[in-house]
Each structure stands twice: as structure tokens, then as C-alpha cells.
Design an enzyme around this catalytic site. Structure first.
Site, PDB file in Angstrom:
ATOM      1  N   GLU A 166      26.617 -14.491   2.331  1.00 47.62           N
ATOM      2  CA  GLU A 166      26.075 -15.611   3.117  1.00 47.62           C
ATOM      3  C   GLU A 166      24.562 -15.767   3.013  1.00 47.62           C
ATOM      4  OE1 GLU A 166      29.858 -16.766   4.428  1.00 47.62           O
ATOM      5  OE2 GLU A 166      29.120 -14.819   3.856  1.00 47.62           O
ATOM      6  N   TYR A 168      22.236 -13.373   3.528  1.00 37.25           N
ATOM      7  CA  TYR A 168      21.450 -12.454   4.350  1.00 37.25           C
ATOM      8  C   TYR A 168      20.798 -11.383   3.471  1.00 37.25           C
ATOM      9  CZ  TYR A 168      23.543 -14.777   8.390  1.00 37.25           C
ATOM     10  OH  TYR A 168      23.918 -15.715   9.315  1.00 37.25           O
ATOM     11  N   ARG A 216      31.317  -7.039   3.082  1.00 40.76           N
ATOM     12  CA  ARG A 216      31.481  -8.495   2.892  1.00 40.76           C
ATOM     13  C   ARG A 216      30.714  -8.881   1.629  1.00 40.76           C
ATOM     14  NH1 ARG A 216      32.191 -13.046   6.567  1.00 40.76           N
ATOM     15  NH2 ARG A 216      33.069 -14.671   5.223  1.00 40.76           N
ATOM     16  N   HIS A 254      23.866 -19.803   3.332  1.00 37.87           N
ATOM     17  CA  HIS A 254      23.651 -20.828   4.351  1.00 37.87           C
ATOM     18  C   HIS A 254      22.782 -21.973   3.837  1.00 37.87           C
ATOM     19  CE1 HIS A 254      25.832 -18.804   7.418  1.00 37.87           C
ATOM     20  NE2 HIS A 254      24.987 -17.799   7.561  1.00 37.87           N
ATOM     21  N   GLN A 341      31.406 -28.190  15.847  1.00 39.56           N
ATOM     22  CA  GLN A 341      30.593 -28.812  16.894  1.00 39.56           C
ATOM     23  C   GLN A 341      30.293 -27.888  18.065  1.00 39.56           C
ATOM     24  OE1 GLN A 341      32.008 -32.740  18.069  1.00 39.56           O
ATOM     25  NE2 GLN A 341      32.772 -33.118  16.014  1.00 39.56           N
ATOM     26  N   TRP A 589      24.467 -32.635   7.265  1.00 39.37           N
ATOM     27  CA  TRP A 589      23.851 -32.739   5.939  1.00 39.37           C
ATOM     28  C   TRP A 589      24.895 -33.062   4.872  1.00 39.37           C
ATOM     29  CZ3 TRP A 589      25.432 -29.694   1.915  1.00 39.37           C
ATOM     30  CH2 TRP A 589      26.219 -28.591   2.246  1.00 39.37           C
TER      31      TRP A 589
END
Length: 688
Positions: A166, A168, A216, A254, A341, A589
Site C-alpha cells: 500500500e 507504506y 502483507r 495509496h 463513504q 478522484w
């Protein structure tokens, strides 16, 4: 025989045997960050442990203060912190569950000025430039990861997950994009892998051999200068040798320009990559990302595509997901619709996560649906002499708010009647599910329809309730929804004009050239609907977003395939601010990108003059302009439908002492907000 025999089969990971192969993947809720929220976090995990999930993984806990996601965020660095978690882990075990702690260092994704990374390259999604770790600093950070792993075991966790995907910190070391070091921690692919491998090796030294260490791994970075497939496989082999028990899979950073988990991503989009990795390694592999049904999860395991399946948000949406699947009640599962959301969008707004379709998520201690006392439930005494009548509740309107209120009240034990003037439940949700990529919204209506049936709610479709219909109820909840607002505009009654409801419902088929008036969330959705080619399939989706084979294209990125829009669309708004700026942080986006890829003309600062046979006449920044279009679609907001409520309040019903509740769009007709509507319906029912 189990309806999902492969998914529900136990599996052993080191010394840990799981009751099934369902993993609730890590998702930061915000409850991790403050010690006083630990009881809420405990209740959150306990409910999902009762729901039957095999293994749950916490949100990310940093191994150092500089690795915090935000100031004073979750960390696992001291024995005191570990001991605070004992109640959580013991409660999960008492419910028959297993839980792992995720160790995550934010790196350059941290929202604080003390962030560090492999280099000083700034992230495009955070405001702070990180400092590059020194050679000794890298070494110390690897040791800090291992210390956190050992503390997690002391805290009673059954396993740990080391977050290496991701985008990180560990991922930042692995990719040339963010690692320009020339010491022993960078410079070549092998040296870039050393940080990840050392973390696992040192962690394994501090915990018993049978204690599961999950890693991960980023299968597909989806950023420029990301890892190649050969590098991913090499890293996987090195991690195996270092002592990893399981490889969990992650997709995309991300900051990637490709969506990976939002609703427009096809379900199971990334499963083939997981199967590809599984064929390369000997340790168990876990599939993840956009898997939201037991049928798909079963197929992934049954076909050998993975050994376990991670579903984070689906367990947020329905904590009883596994128990329902095991009992052959999958049709009662409240399916995650991948809207983001109430979960990710709220976390990125520094709020606690919850769920649009399940507002009780992360509020298990505060939003409670208490059953009615038996003293006021309908019953007869032993001699059938006296009957106590169950309180009766009327809910008027079967949109999201009304459905949530009806189901929640029925779950508490009320006798509920649901009135709906249309011939089907759903309200505005029926329109939303027509938008490309929002097909999963139909699952929410399937869930509510089935719950109404199971709970015995008296559903009266095709009936517009009047005051006389409601006279005998103890409580009346009015959820009559909204209707499209038609602006006071010369020519609004011209034959070329249609409302968004007309278009999305199929009552009106727009022409080749379309102007969309109003560029809020509905206007963006309608524009997507208008340009979408229904013939596009999964391969087209991947091609349009430029997703390629990572064995050929580093990071899995290639040149996107142009879209061929079905119509010429012009999207207009009065405001001068950028169109779509108010959409969700984690999905807006991508919606804006689809409009750009489809050639939608975006026009701001518009004053509307009139509509006639020539088209739509406007002024843009004061300059007169005419758009020669075949259809003008009005997305200019909504108006509450509250005549019934006003009648109840103004007239009253003789002999009735009903508490009259007004919820959903009938209460507030701002931009359609299913999150607010479902939560409001649930809260009103909880308060009856």
C-alpha cells in the site's frame, strides 16, 4: 453439507488453527489511536468474532513514534501498551475468535512533520516532506518492528501482520520510485529488499517458530518505477526463508492513479495475481481486495487461487457474514458496496470509521438495538385470558432511510408496517444502482428485501399512505424521500428536458448530445451513465486504467486505452470551483478521472438563461454561449416530499398519541446522502 466447504474448512498456520479461511483484513477505524477507545474496539472485534470469522487483523500500530500515521496515533512500543490490549484479545478468544495485530510504519504517508522514509522524496498525498533515515536509523527501525511483534504476542495476539504494501514504509524501501539510497539498504533491487527481509528475520528471532507472522506483500504497486513481477517473486522467496508463515496480498499504493477497491472496481479484479503468486511459493497465500461475497471467496479457495480470503469492509458491513454463510443464509448478508463513504473517507477526515449500510459498525456500544421487554411484546398468559399488544410502528417510504427504520424496529420486536407508493422498495437507491460501477447497490436492496421477509414486516407496495391509514399506529416514521428539483428556468418544460430520475430509471433515453445541468454527485453519476459503453467488460476496465502485466511493465502500469464515449456530454455548474471537488476523498478522484477519460466537457461559472429548440443558452463568466444539444438533463438538487408529515403535525389524528418522526430526504433534501439516511433511520428505530 457445508454450502461453502472450502472456505469454511479449518486451516493451520504454524501453531494456530483457524476455524475457517475467512480473514477480516486490516482496516484502520480510528478506535486504535486512543487508549480510552479500547473498550469500543474490543466490542467491535468481539461482535465479529461471534459472527464466525476465522482471523481478524487490527488496524495498523506503529513500531516507532516517527512511524505514526498521524500525531499520537496507534503504536505498539511498550509493555504497558501491550498489557492494555489483554482485555481485547481475551474477549476475542472468549468468543471463539483469533486476532492478529498489524505492525505498520507510515513512512512518507505520515500526517506529521517528523516523518521518515527511505529517501526525502515527498508523497503527493501528504503535506510533509520526510527525512531520509540514516543507515543506523534503518537498522534501528527494523529492530523496532521486531520488538512490536514480540509485544503483540505478550498482548495475547494470536499472530502479527507486517504491513509491506500500500505504499507504506516497507514498500517505500522496495521501489526505486522512493528509494534512491546508495548504502546497503538501496541501490539495487536486492538491497532494496533487505529492509523487509531483516524485519521478518529479526521478528522471527523474538517469537516462537509456531507463532504466525503474516507479511502483507505488494503484488502490484501501480505506480511508476514500482516493483517488477520478478522482484515480487524474489522477495516472496526471501521472506519464506526468513520465517514468514503467510503471505497476504496487497494491490496498489495509496497514491496510485488506478482505483483498487472502490465500487467501480470489478469484484475479484485482482484474484488472478494472487493465484499467480501462490504458484510460486510454498507458504499459504491470502487473496484480498474487492471480494465481497461468500460465493466468490469459495471459488477462489476451491480453484486453488488462494488458501485464505481477506475481506475487510464486508465484515464491517455485516459482522455475521460467516455465520450466515455457514447456515446457508447468504441471501441475508448485508453486502459491502465498496462506497468508502463512511469507512475510509471518514478515517481520512480524522473521524472514526463506520459503514454506510451498517451504521452500528464501530458504534457497538453506543448505537444499540435493544429488544423490547417481554412485558410489552404481544403474548398470551398461560390461560389465554389476557393479551398484551405489541407496539405498532408505521414506516412510510421504502427508500434507504425507511428501510433502515423498518428493519431496525422489527429487529427490536415492534410490529412494523412499511408503506411504499411505488411498486418496489429502494427509492433513490434504485437510481444509484443504474450508474456504471454502482451495480452492487442492488445488493443493499436485496438485503433489505430479505430482512423484511424474515422479520415478518407487513410491506404494502403500490399504496400511498394517508392520514386515515396511520390512525391506529403507536409510532409513525415518515421517510417519504425527495423529488428532483426543477429550476425556475425559461423553457424548463421543453420536450428535450429530462430529470436525472427520468434518465436513470430508463423512462427517457437521451440523445447523442447532452447537457447536464448541475455537477454535484448526481450530475457526475449521470454523466458517467451517459458516456459509458455497456459493452465494456473486465478487460476493457483494466485497459482503460492502464493496468498491465507486471512481468512486462514495472509496477503493473501501461498506457491507458482511450475510452469511446457513447455520447457527447457537457457538465455544467453555477459555482466556479472545480467540478467534483466535494466528492469522497478516496473515490472522487477516480470518478473525475472517468469524466476526463470520456471527454466530458466541464464548464463552471455558469448562469442559465433558457432552453429552446436551439439548445441550452447560458452565460459562462458573463459571455453568452449556446450548447446545441438533443437532451438537457436536470441535476439541480432535490426537494423534500413532506406533505404527509405536515398533515400529521397540522391535523393530528384523534385518539392517536403517535411520535411522528421525519427522516431521510424528507427531513433534509440536500445532496443525496444514503449514509445519513440509513444512520438516521437506524437511530430513530433504536430510540422508539
Amino acid at each position: 453439507m457445508s454450502p461453502y466447504p472450502h472456505l469454511l474448512e479449518p486451516v493451520t498456520l504454524g501453531d494456530l488453527t483457524l476455524r475457517n479461511r475467512v480473514v477480516m483484513g486490516s482496516m484502520h477505524t480510528g478506535l486504535e489511536d486512543r487508549p480510552w477507545d479500547l473498550p469500543k474496539l474490543t466490542a467491535y472485534f468481539a461482535e465479529r468474532a461471534r459472527g464466525g470469522v476465522g482471523l481478524m487483523i487490527t488496524g495498523g500500530y506503529s513500531p516507532t513514534k516517527r512511524g505514526w500515521l498521524k500525531p499520537f496515533a496507534a503504536e505498539m512500543t511498550t509493555r504497558l501498551q501491550a498489557m492494555r490490549h489483554r482485555d481485547l484479545t481475551e474477549t476475542v478468544h472468549a468468543e471463539g475468535g483469533a486476532i492478529a495485530l498489524q505492525v505498520l510504519h507510515a513512512g512518507r504517508y505520515a500526517y506529521h512533520p517528523f516523518s521518515v522514509s527511505a529517501s526525502s522524496k515527498k508523497s503527493p498525498i501528504t503535506p510533509f516532506r520526510p527525512s531520509a533515515l540514516s543507515t543506523k536509523g534503518v537498522d534501528a527501525t527494523a529492530t523496532a518492528f521486531a520488538r512490536s511483534v514480540a509485544l503483540a504476542r505478550k498482548a495475547g495476539y494470536d499472530a502479527v501482520e507486517i504491513m509491506g504494501s500500500e505504499g507504506y514504509l516497507i514498500n517505500q524501501f522496495l521501489a526505486a520510485r522512493t528509494n534512491d539510497r546508495t548504502d546497503e539498504w538501496g541501490g539495487t533491487a536486492s538491497k532494496r529488499m533487505r529492509f523487509a527481509v531483516e524485519i521478518v528475520r529479526r521478528s522471527r528471532e523474538l517469537v516462537p517458530e509456531g507463532f504466525p507472522i503474516i507479511y502483507r506483500i505488494s503484488l502490484l504497486d501501480l505506480v511508476e518505477d514500482g516493483q517488477t513481477w520478478d522482484e515480487v517473486v524474489e522477495l516472496a522467496h526471501l521472506l519464506e526463508d526468513a520465517g514468514v508463515t503467510v503471505l497476504n496480498t496487497g494491490i496498489g499504493w495509496h497514491e496510485a492513479r488506478v482505483p483498487t477497491i472502490i465500487t467501480q472496481v470489478p469484484p475479484g479484479a485482482w484474484r488472478s495475481l494472487t493465484a499467480r503468486l501462490k504458484a510460486e511459493v510454498s507458504v499459504p497465500v491470502c487473496a484480498s481486495n474487492r471480494i465481497n461475497s461468500p460465493e466468490m471467496a469459495e471459488d477462489i479457495v476451491a480453484t486453488g487461487g488462494a488458501d485464505l480470503v481477506s475481506m475487510a469492509r464486508p465484515l464491517l458491513a455485516d459482522p455475521d457474514f460467516v455465520n450466515k454463510a455457514a447456515a446457508d443464509r447468504a441471501d441475508e448478508i448485508n453486502t459491502c458496496i465498496a462506497c468508502n463513504q463512511a469507512c475510509l473517507d471518514q478515517v481520512f477526515a480524522n473521524q472514526h470509521a463506520t459503514c454506510l449500510v451498517n451504521p452500528r459498525a464501530c458504534r457497538e456500544t453506543s448505537l444499540v438495538l435493544l429488544p423490547l421487554p417481554t412485558s410489552i411484546r404481544g403474548r398470551a398468559d398461560a390461560k389465554d385470558v389476557r393479551r398484551v399488544e405489541t407496539p405498532r410502528v408505521a414506516v412510510v417510504g421504502a427508500g434507504p432511510a425507511g428501510l433502515a427504520a423498518a428493519v431496525s424496529a422489527a429487529e427490536r420486536g415492534f410490529a412494523v408496517t412499511l408503506f411504499e407508493k411505488a411498486d418496489a422498495i429502494g427509492g433513490q437507491f434504485r437510481l444509484a444502482m443504474a450508474v456504471p460501477g454502482k451495480e452492487d447497490f442492488a445488493e443493499t436492496l436485496r438485503y433489505y428485501g430479505r430482512r423484511l421477509e424474515v422479520l415478518g414486516v407487513d410491506v404494502r407496495l403500490g399504496l400511498e399512505a394517508g392520514l386515515a391509514d396511520l390512525a391506529l399506529y403507536d409510532d409513525v416514521i415518515v421517510a417519504t424521500g425527495v423529488e428532483p428539483r426543477m429550476p425556475d428556468l425559461d423553457g424548463i418544460d421543453h420536450p428535450c428536458v429530462a430529470s436525472y430520475a427520468d434518465v436513470l430509471s430508463g423512462r427517457v433515453v437521451p440523445g447523442r448530445r447532452v447537457a447536464v445541468v448541475g455537477a454535484g454527485g448526481i450530475g457526475v453519476d449521470v454523466s458517467h451513465f451517459l458516456v459509458h459503453d455497456p459493452a465494456d467488460g473486465f478487460d476493457d476496465w483494466m485497459a482503460h486504467w492502464g493496468v498491465g502485466d507486471p512481468a512486462v511493465h514495472p509496477g503493473g502500469l501501461t498506457e491507458p486505452k482511450p475510452r469511446t464515449p457513447m455520447r457527447e456530454v457537457t457538465l455544467l455548474q453555477r459555482k466556479s470551483t472545480p467540478i467534483g471537488i466535494g466528492l469522497g476523498k478516496t473515490s472522487g478522484w477516480a470518478h473525475r478521472a472517468v469524466l476526463k477519460q470520456s471527454g466530458v466537457r466541464l464548464v463552471t461559472g455558469v448562469t442559465y438563461d433558457r432552453i429552446d429548440d436551439e439548445g441550452l443558452h447560458v452565460r459562462v463568466d458573463g459571455e453568452p454561449t449556446t450548447y446545441a444539444v438533443d437532451t438537457v438533463v436536470i441535476c439541480a438538487g432535490q426537494e423534500s416530499v413532506r406533505g404527509l408529515y405536515d398533515g400529521l403535525v397540522g391535523t393530528g389524528i384523534q385518539g392517536q398519541s403517535a411520535a411522528r418522526w421525519l427522516i431521510g430526504g424528507a427531513d433534509v433534501a440536500a445532496e443525496l446522502d444514503a449514509k445519513r439516511a440509513i444512520e438516521q433511520g437506524t437511530r430513530v428505530a433504536a430510540g422508539l
